[in-house]
Design a protein around this motif. Structure first.
Motif, mmCIF file in Angstrom:
data_model
loop_
_atom_site.group_PDB
_atom_site.id
_atom_site.type_symbol
_atom_site.label_atom_id
_atom_site.label_comp_id
_atom_site.label_asym_id
_atom_site.label_seq_id
_atom_site.Cartn_x
_atom_site.Cartn_y
_atom_site.Cartn_z
ATOM 1 N N GLY A 82 -21.505 11.340 -21.461
ATOM 2 C CA GLY A 82 -21.959 10.549 -22.607
ATOM 3 C C GLY A 82 -22.409 9.148 -22.226
ATOM 4 N N TYR A 83 -21.450 8.298 -21.953
ATOM 5 C CA TYR A 83 -21.747 6.888 -21.702
ATOM 6 C C TYR A 83 -21.458 6.510 -20.257
ATOM 7 C CZ TYR A 83 -22.023 6.585 -26.769
ATOM 8 O OH TYR A 83 -22.379 6.773 -28.073
ATOM 9 N N ARG A 84 -21.967 5.359 -19.868
ATOM 10 C CA ARG A 84 -21.829 4.862 -18.502
ATOM 11 C C ARG A 84 -21.350 3.409 -18.516
ATOM 12 N NH1 ARG A 84 -22.301 9.681 -17.774
ATOM 13 N NH2 ARG A 84 -24.145 10.760 -17.029
ATOM 14 N N VAL A 85 -20.773 2.998 -17.383
ATOM 15 C CA VAL A 85 -20.522 1.585 -17.129
ATOM 16 C C VAL A 85 -21.020 1.283 -15.726
ATOM 17 C CG1 VAL A 85 -18.499 1.439 -18.648
ATOM 18 C CG2 VAL A 85 -18.200 1.959 -16.211
ATOM 19 N N MET A 86 -21.137 0.012 -15.412
ATOM 20 C CA MET A 86 -21.552 -0.388 -14.075
ATOM 21 C C MET A 86 -20.421 -1.122 -13.389
ATOM 22 S SD MET A 86 -25.524 -1.465 -14.495
ATOM 23 C CE MET A 86 -25.834 -0.830 -12.853
ATOM 24 N N GLY A 87 -20.331 -0.952 -12.076
ATOM 25 C CA GLY A 87 -19.406 -1.708 -11.252
ATOM 26 C C GLY A 87 -20.196 -2.485 -10.222
ATOM 27 N N VAL A 88 -19.828 -3.735 -10.015
ATOM 28 C CA VAL A 88 -20.503 -4.578 -9.026
ATOM 29 C C VAL A 88 -19.438 -5.240 -8.164
ATOM 30 C CG1 VAL A 88 -22.056 -6.525 -8.640
ATOM 31 C CG2 VAL A 88 -22.382 -5.047 -10.639
ATOM 32 N N ARG A 89 -19.637 -5.189 -6.862
ATOM 33 C CA ARG A 89 -18.738 -5.883 -5.943
ATOM 34 C C ARG A 89 -19.519 -6.940 -5.179
ATOM 35 N NH1 ARG A 89 -15.015 -3.716 -0.794
ATOM 36 N NH2 ARG A 89 -14.200 -5.803 -0.310
ATOM 37 N N LEU A 90 -19.068 -8.184 -5.272
ATOM 38 C CA LEU A 90 -19.661 -9.288 -4.523
ATOM 39 C C LEU A 90 -18.702 -9.668 -3.396
ATOM 40 C CD1 LEU A 90 -21.833 -11.514 -4.236
ATOM 41 C CD2 LEU A 90 -20.466 -12.890 -5.825
ATOM 42 N N ALA A 91 -19.170 -9.608 -2.155
ATOM 43 C CA ALA A 91 -18.347 -9.969 -1.004
ATOM 44 C C ALA A 91 -19.059 -11.047 -0.196
ATOM 45 C CB ALA A 91 -18.068 -8.740 -0.133
ATOM 46 N N ARG A 92 -18.407 -11.515 0.855
ATOM 47 C CA ARG A 92 -18.988 -12.591 1.660
ATOM 48 C C ARG A 92 -20.283 -12.161 2.341
ATOM 49 N NH1 ARG A 92 -13.694 -13.376 1.345
ATOM 50 N NH2 ARG A 92 -12.751 -15.438 1.703
ATOM 51 N N LYS A 93 -20.330 -10.911 2.822
ATOM 52 C CA LYS A 93 -21.475 -10.476 3.617
ATOM 53 C C LYS A 93 -22.236 -9.299 3.014
ATOM 54 C CE LYS A 93 -21.027 -10.446 8.087
ATOM 55 N NZ LYS A 93 -20.557 -10.120 9.462
ATOM 56 N N LYS A 109 -24.496 4.709 -6.091
ATOM 57 C CA LYS A 109 -24.066 3.428 -5.525
ATOM 58 C C LYS A 109 -25.127 2.912 -4.570
ATOM 59 C CE LYS A 109 -20.940 1.696 -1.946
ATOM 60 N NZ LYS A 109 -19.826 2.046 -1.022
ATOM 61 N N GLU A 110 -25.330 1.608 -4.589
ATOM 62 C CA GLU A 110 -26.214 0.960 -3.624
ATOM 63 C C GLU A 110 -25.470 -0.219 -3.011
ATOM 64 O OE1 GLU A 110 -29.842 -0.213 -5.465
ATOM 65 O OE2 GLU A 110 -30.385 1.803 -6.097
ATOM 66 N N ARG A 111 -25.600 -0.375 -1.695
ATOM 67 C CA ARG A 111 -24.959 -1.493 -0.995
ATOM 68 C C ARG A 111 -26.006 -2.245 -0.196
ATOM 69 N NH1 ARG A 111 -19.460 -2.174 2.555
ATOM 70 N NH2 ARG A 111 -20.304 -3.582 4.151
ATOM 71 N N VAL A 112 -25.931 -3.565 -0.231
ATOM 72 C CA VAL A 112 -26.862 -4.418 0.516
ATOM 73 C C VAL A 112 -26.044 -5.362 1.387
ATOM 74 C CG1 VAL A 112 -28.632 -6.197 0.365
ATOM 75 C CG2 VAL A 112 -28.619 -4.301 -1.274
ATOM 76 N N ASP A 113 -26.281 -5.318 2.698
ATOM 77 C CA ASP A 113 -25.578 -6.195 3.642
ATOM 78 C C ASP A 113 -26.505 -7.324 4.077
ATOM 79 O OD1 ASP A 113 -22.918 -4.686 4.606
ATOM 80 O OD2 ASP A 113 -24.489 -3.193 4.261
ATOM 81 N N ASP A 286 -26.026 -8.753 16.841
ATOM 82 C CA ASP A 286 -26.115 -7.295 16.990
ATOM 83 C C ASP A 286 -25.143 -6.828 18.059
ATOM 84 O OD1 ASP A 286 -28.037 -7.084 15.070
ATOM 85 O OD2 ASP A 286 -29.729 -7.089 16.458
ATOM 86 N N GLY A 287 -24.368 -5.808 17.718
ATOM 87 C CA GLY A 287 -23.381 -5.289 18.638
ATOM 88 C C GLY A 287 -22.082 -6.085 18.659
ATOM 89 N N CYS A 288 -22.003 -7.124 17.813
ATOM 90 C CA CYS A 288 -20.802 -7.969 17.762
ATOM 91 C C CYS A 288 -20.363 -8.155 16.313
ATOM 92 C CB CYS A 288 -21.061 -9.329 18.408
ATOM 93 S SG CYS A 288 -21.642 -9.235 20.117
ATOM 94 N N LYS A 289 -20.409 -7.090 15.561
ATOM 95 C CA LYS A 289 -20.040 -7.122 14.145
ATOM 96 C C LYS A 289 -18.765 -6.321 13.940
ATOM 97 C CE LYS A 289 -24.952 -7.087 13.015
ATOM 98 N NZ LYS A 289 -26.047 -6.308 12.382
ATOM 99 N N PHE A 290 -18.180 -6.425 12.748
ATOM 100 C CA PHE A 290 -16.936 -5.721 12.483
ATOM 101 C C PHE A 290 -17.119 -4.214 12.611
ATOM 102 C CE2 PHE A 290 -13.897 -3.607 9.638
ATOM 103 C CZ PHE A 290 -12.719 -3.995 10.268
#
Length: 399
Positions: A82-93, A109-113, A286-290
């Motif tokens: 029936g109905y929908r809601v949205m979730g948004v997560r704001l992080a440092r990176k 879901k969509e994620r942008v780094d 590059d190559g030095c990320k979490f």
């Protein structure tokens, strides 16, 4: 007098609607008779409200259930279509935007780094988020999306709807997030601290179990926060900033922190600090990320694993302080830092905590690493919105 009676009746009806929706959500599938017994409402009241819910499309009938003495009754459940809601997560990176049904199931879901050193400005990021939200709303029908929840890092001053500080990302200081989303979107947006959102997701999954527990969900990621659940509700504190354990001192002569303190927990146990400790000046390249360090640890890399173990040990020291102050029944650790080696994290934290608290307290404590599938903070943001809809369904659904 008659007008007051009408107002009171409206308030009572909305409270009954909320009670029934939340009870049905926890039960999953049940009959009208069971809902009446569960809530203490008269069966006629339940029948009338369910008739409205069926007409609105927020609840659906799903066939027959077998009851006592061979009686059959029609099953009811929250309508996922029936109905929908949205979730948004704001992080440092990064940020994530997702669409969810009213059972809390993620649809898309969509994620942008982005690199911390090349991070866009706050206004640009917010405009990107709003743009993606609008596209999802258009794609899935603007009339079906009722609300959105936004999970943000902290310290987040809930009563002022703004972020006080994000270590290494000063662009968010004093941004009026609530005012921005109210201006840009036609749906209400509810803000929550990211650790609290993670706690909401685990409460949702635990159903009734959390009502009798003091639960602490620790979001150990790019920063560190704690969602504290007491009596089935998030404990927020006077300004809504409770649970900022990332700025708890574990070494009074330790590393300086952006908050003005020294020896803060997040300077020793966050994913950002772990990357800096292992890679030094190359951190973020590059190559030095979490994500790269995570793979190294999973592969058994000695240096990465040892630094990770020390970070988990520091997290355990912070948890000792939480236990001594709050005395929770249950602690769940999640987010980025729980991913590289959950078994090592649990072992290290448990050993550290057990040494630092009273044996009687340890015996009554349940401590675990989150096994939540997906991103509990993003899902929790959506659940914040669902919870608000279920609080006052008549205000959200045009009938």
């Amino acid at each position: 007098m008659n007008q007051n009676r009408g107002i009171n009746q409206d308030v009572t009806q909305e409270m009954n609607r909320s009670l029934l929706l939340k009870s049905l959500r926890r039960e999953g599938v049940c009959s009208r008779a069971h809902l009446a017994a569960l809530t203490g409402l008269k069966q006629a009241t339940v029948t009338n409200i369910m008739k409205d819910f069926l007409n609105w499309g927020i609840v659906k009938e799903i066939g027959f259930l077998n009851g006592s003495k061979g009686r059959r009754s029609i099953g009811l459940s929250i309508n996922p279509d029936g109905y929908r809601v949205m979730g948004v997560r704001l992080a440092r990176k990064h940020y994530s935007v997702g669409l969810f049904d009213l059972t809390g199931k993620q649809i898309v879901k969509e994620r942008v780094d982005f690199e911390l050193e090349k991070q866009p400005g706050a206004e640009e990021i917010l405009n990107q988020i709003v743009g993606r939200m609008r596209l999802m709303i258009q794609q899935y029908g603007k009339d079906s999306v009722l609300a959105a929840g936004l999970a943000v890092p902290g310290p987040f001053i809930a009563k002022k709807s703004r972020i006080a500080l994000i270590t290494g990302a000063d662009i968010w200081k004093d941004i009026e997030l609530k005012a921005f989303f109210n201006r840009e979107l036609d749906i209400p947006v509810f803000l929550e601290h990211n650790a609290n959102a993670g706690a909401y997701a685990h409460m949702w999954e635990l159903k009734e179990a959390y009502h009798d527990d003091i639960l602490v969900y620790i979001a150990a990621g790019q920063g560190i926060g704690a969602g504290i659940v007491m009596n089935g509700k998030i404990y927020e504190g006077a300004l809504g900033t409770s649970g900022e354990i990332g700025h708890m001192t574990i070494d009074r002569n330790g590393k300086p922190c952006a908050c003005g303190n020294r020896g803060c927990l997040e300077r020793y146990a966050s994913s950002l600090e772990l990357v800096k400790t292992v890679y030094g000046e190359r951190a973020g390249m590059d190559g030095c990320k979490f994500e790269d360090l995570e793979q190294r640890i999973k592969s058994g890399d000695t240096i990465g694993t040892e630094h990770y173990r020390r970070a988990c040990e520091s997290l355990g020291v912070g948890i000792i302080n939480i236990i001594n102050v709050i005395n929770p029944d249950r602690i769940i650790i999640g987010d980025d830092m729980a991913r590289p080696n959950p078994e090592l994290m649990e072992q290290t934290v448990r050993e550290t905590v057990q040494k630092g608290i009273l044996p009687d307290v340890w015996e009554e404590l349940t401590l675990s690493i989150s096994e939540y599938q997906g991103d509990p903070i993003l899902t929790g943001a959506a659940i914040v919105a669902i919870d608000r809809v279920f609080d006052c369904p008549g205000q959200f659904i045009k009938n």
